[in-house]
Motif scaffolding. Structure first.
Motif, PDB file in Angstrom:
ATOM      1  N   SER A  95      22.327 -71.796  13.952  1.00 29.40           N
ATOM      2  CA  SER A  95      22.111 -73.497  13.590  1.00 29.40           C
ATOM      3  C   SER A  95      20.893 -73.871  13.205  1.00 29.40           C
ATOM      4  O   SER A  95      20.850 -75.227  13.010  1.00 29.40           O
ATOM      5  CB  SER A  95      23.161 -74.343  14.489  1.00 29.40           C
ATOM      6  N   THR A  96      19.865 -73.061  13.335  1.00 37.28           N
ATOM      7  CA  THR A  96      18.551 -73.715  13.500  1.00 37.28           C
ATOM      8  C   THR A  96      17.888 -72.890  12.075  1.00 37.28           C
ATOM      9  O   THR A  96      18.125 -71.570  11.884  1.00 37.28           O
ATOM     10  CB  THR A  96      17.711 -73.805  14.618  1.00 37.28           C
ATOM     11  N   ALA A  97      16.612 -73.665  11.824  1.00 40.35           N
ATOM     12  CA  ALA A  97      15.897 -72.950  10.670  1.00 40.35           C
ATOM     13  C   ALA A  97      15.024 -71.993  11.218  1.00 40.35           C
ATOM     14  O   ALA A  97      14.789 -71.770  12.481  1.00 40.35           O
ATOM     15  CB  ALA A  97      14.938 -73.864   9.855  1.00 40.35           C
ATOM     16  N   ASP A  98      14.511 -70.830  10.327  1.00 38.82           N
ATOM     17  CA  ASP A  98      13.681 -69.879  10.783  1.00 38.82           C
ATOM     18  C   ASP A  98      14.044 -69.008  12.076  1.00 38.82           C
ATOM     19  O   ASP A  98      13.338 -68.813  12.965  1.00 38.82           O
ATOM     20  CB  ASP A  98      12.184 -70.421  11.133  1.00 38.82           C
ATOM     21  N   THR A  99      15.395 -68.770  12.119  1.00 38.91           N
ATOM     22  CA  THR A  99      16.018 -68.020  13.230  1.00 38.91           C
ATOM     23  C   THR A  99      16.715 -66.977  12.573  1.00 38.91           C
ATOM     24  O   THR A  99      17.604 -67.083  11.771  1.00 38.91           O
ATOM     25  CB  THR A  99      17.292 -68.985  13.895  1.00 38.91           C
ATOM     26  N   ARG A 100      16.614 -65.918  13.382  1.00 37.36           N
ATOM     27  CA  ARG A 100      17.484 -64.622  12.903  1.00 37.36           C
ATOM     28  C   ARG A 100      18.301 -64.295  13.934  1.00 37.36           C
ATOM     29  O   ARG A 100      17.823 -64.266  15.097  1.00 37.36           O
ATOM     30  CB  ARG A 100      16.333 -63.353  12.629  1.00 37.36           C
ATOM     31  N   LEU A 101      19.688 -63.759  13.692  1.00 34.55           N
ATOM     32  CA  LEU A 101      20.436 -63.194  14.641  1.00 34.55           C
ATOM     33  C   LEU A 101      20.366 -61.763  14.615  1.00 34.55           C
ATOM     34  O   LEU A 101      20.401 -61.201  13.666  1.00 34.55           O
ATOM     35  CB  LEU A 101      21.859 -63.663  14.169  1.00 34.55           C
ATOM     36  N   GLU A 102      20.232 -61.143  16.103  1.00 35.76           N
ATOM     37  CA  GLU A 102      20.436 -59.847  16.160  1.00 35.76           C
ATOM     38  C   GLU A 102      21.656 -59.291  16.991  1.00 35.76           C
ATOM     39  O   GLU A 102      21.653 -60.254  18.226  1.00 35.76           O
ATOM     40  CB  GLU A 102      19.243 -59.080  16.725  1.00 35.76           C
ATOM     41  N   ARG A 103      22.472 -58.110  17.032  1.00 34.32           N
ATOM     42  CA  ARG A 103      23.410 -58.146  17.594  1.00 34.32           C
ATOM     43  C   ARG A 103      23.152 -57.348  19.096  1.00 34.32           C
ATOM     44  O   ARG A 103      23.832 -57.257  19.958  1.00 34.32           O
ATOM     45  CB  ARG A 103      24.511 -57.100  16.960  1.00 34.32           C
ATOM     46  N   GLN A 104      21.939 -56.640  18.979  1.00 32.65           N
ATOM     47  CA  GLN A 104      21.475 -56.041  20.250  1.00 32.65           C
ATOM     48  C   GLN A 104      19.994 -56.155  20.450  1.00 32.65           C
ATOM     49  O   GLN A 104      19.372 -55.836  19.437  1.00 32.65           O
ATOM     50  CB  GLN A 104      22.066 -54.554  20.386  1.00 32.65           C
ATOM     51  N   PHE A 105      19.328 -55.990  21.654  1.00 30.15           N
ATOM     52  CA  PHE A 105      17.894 -55.918  21.891  1.00 30.15           C
ATOM     53  C   PHE A 105      17.625 -54.758  21.529  1.00 30.15           C
ATOM     54  O   PHE A 105      17.957 -53.477  22.115  1.00 30.15           O
ATOM     55  CB  PHE A 105      17.972 -56.128  23.381  1.00 30.15           C
ATOM     56  N   ASP A 106      16.659 -54.320  20.766  1.00 35.54           N
ATOM     57  CA  ASP A 106      15.850 -53.186  20.252  1.00 35.54           C
ATOM     58  C   ASP A 106      14.688 -53.019  20.724  1.00 35.54           C
ATOM     59  O   ASP A 106      13.608 -54.124  20.066  1.00 35.54           O
ATOM     60  CB  ASP A 106      15.983 -53.105  18.545  1.00 35.54           C
ATOM     61  N   SER A 107      14.247 -52.591  21.708  1.00 37.47           N
ATOM     62  CA  SER A 107      12.906 -52.642  22.385  1.00 37.47           C
ATOM     63  C   SER A 107      11.923 -52.184  21.196  1.00 37.47           C
ATOM     64  O   SER A 107      10.758 -52.415  21.132  1.00 37.47           O
ATOM     65  CB  SER A 107      12.729 -51.486  23.418  1.00 37.47           C
ATOM     66  N   ALA A 108      12.057 -50.954  20.484  1.00 34.83           N
ATOM     67  CA  ALA A 108      11.273 -50.518  19.638  1.00 34.83           C
ATOM     68  C   ALA A 108      11.002 -51.564  18.408  1.00 34.83           C
ATOM     69  O   ALA A 108       9.828 -51.875  18.001  1.00 34.83           O
ATOM     70  CB  ALA A 108      11.923 -49.281  18.761  1.00 34.83           C
ATOM     71  N   ALA A 109      11.968 -52.369  17.906  1.00 30.96           N
ATOM     72  CA  ALA A 109      11.780 -53.591  17.263  1.00 30.96           C
ATOM     73  C   ALA A 109      10.795 -54.525  17.661  1.00 30.96           C
ATOM     74  O   ALA A 109       9.953 -55.060  17.054  1.00 30.96           O
ATOM     75  CB  ALA A 109      13.164 -53.868  16.471  1.00 30.96           C
ATOM     76  N   VAL A 110      10.993 -54.855  19.123  1.00 27.60           N
ATOM     77  CA  VAL A 110      10.400 -55.948  19.556  1.00 27.60           C
ATOM     78  C   VAL A 110       8.929 -55.294  19.684  1.00 27.60           C
ATOM     79  O   VAL A 110       7.841 -56.046  19.517  1.00 27.60           O
ATOM     80  CB  VAL A 110      11.027 -56.239  21.125  1.00 27.60           C
ATOM     81  N   ARG A 111       8.551 -54.202  19.946  1.00 25.34           N
ATOM     82  CA  ARG A 111       7.290 -53.431  20.247  1.00 25.34           C
ATOM     83  C   ARG A 111       6.611 -53.592  18.945  1.00 25.34           C
ATOM     84  O   ARG A 111       5.591 -53.736  18.812  1.00 25.34           O
ATOM     85  CB  ARG A 111       7.748 -52.061  20.487  1.00 25.34           C
ATOM     86  N   ARG A 112       7.341 -53.575  17.541  1.00 25.67           N
ATOM     87  CA  ARG A 112       6.843 -53.511  16.422  1.00 25.67           C
ATOM     88  C   ARG A 112       6.587 -55.181  16.109  1.00 25.67           C
ATOM     89  O   ARG A 112       5.463 -55.317  15.361  1.00 25.67           O
ATOM     90  CB  ARG A 112       7.658 -53.186  15.205  1.00 25.67           C
ATOM     91  N   LEU A 113       7.383 -55.861  16.461  1.00 26.33           N
ATOM     92  CA  LEU A 113       7.094 -57.470  16.344  1.00 26.33           C
ATOM     93  C   LEU A 113       5.564 -57.736  17.140  1.00 26.33           C
ATOM     94  O   LEU A 113       4.748 -58.544  16.414  1.00 26.33           O
ATOM     95  CB  LEU A 113       8.212 -58.172  16.878  1.00 26.33           C
ATOM     96  N   LYS A 114       5.577 -57.271  18.405  1.00 29.05           N
ATOM     97  CA  LYS A 114       4.377 -57.585  18.930  1.00 29.05           C
ATOM     98  C   LYS A 114       3.240 -56.920  18.438  1.00 29.05           C
ATOM     99  O   LYS A 114       2.229 -57.814  18.208  1.00 29.05           O
ATOM    100  CB  LYS A 114       4.350 -56.897  20.478  1.00 29.05           C
TER     101      LYS A 114
END
Length: 187
Positions: A95-114
């Motif tokens: 319900s908020t701007a600049d917000t993405r919905l993910e169905r599961q926690f993906d540690s590799a994706a978070v590592r890339r984001l960092k």
């Protein structure tokens, strides 16, 4: 590289929610509220579990909340300025701007984001944070310890695993709250 920081309020006995699922057991305090807002100023992305996201979304969806005071207005501004990633298998939409919905926690994706982020990230929600701790992604743990014992509920820190921490900063507030800032040690 950006840091992933776990920031949470918890009771002295280590819970973020009591046995009824409530976390309203500590009245707001301007000094702690302003400090928390300052902590979040450098954050570019909030990683949230569904329940915490739904609790926090009011800072954007309820304009009357931000209008209550200069402090609440500033917090709302800081919160809205950051991107959000919500991890949920049940939430249909955000319900908020600049917000993405993910169905599961993906540690590799978070590592890339960092690795690619220009500012720090926070992970919010005890269950989501436990997954980040388990994956070795948490660079700092910042806890606001409230002077209350609730006797049970949802633990604020991961259970079933060991994480050795080094205390790197602390601050005491007039109302009895203590802020503790830790860095995980290498395993």
């Amino acid at each position: 590289m950006a840091k992933l920081i776990y920031i949470n309020n918890m009771s002295l006995d280590g819970y973020v929610e009591d046995e009824r699922g409530a976390f309203d057991w500590f009245p707001p305090d301007d000094e702690v509220f302003a400090f928390t807002t300052d902590l979040l100023r450098s954050v570019g992305t909030f990683l949230y579990g569904r329940r915490l996201y739904e609790s926090m979304a009011v800072w954007e969806t309820n304009t009357a909340l931000a209008a209550q005071s200069e402090l609440t207005g500033e917090f709302a501004s800081v919160w809205k300025a950051a991107s959000k990633v919500v991890y949920s298998t049940t939430l249909a939409a955000v319900s908020t701007a600049d917000t993405r919905l993910e169905r599961q926690f993906d540690s590799a994706a978070v590592r890339r984001l960092k690795a690619t982020a220009s500012s720090d990230l926070t992970v919010g929600g005890a269950n989501l944070a436990a997954q980040a701790f388990e994956a070795g992604l948490v660079d700092e743990c910042q806890l606001l310890i409230l002077p209350i014992v609730v006797g049970g509920g949802k633990p604020g820190l991961p259970t079933g695993m060991r994480v050795d921490l080094e205390l790197i900063d602390e601050r005491r507030f007039r109302n009895g709250v203590t802020h503790l800032r830790y860095r995980p040690l290498e395993r």
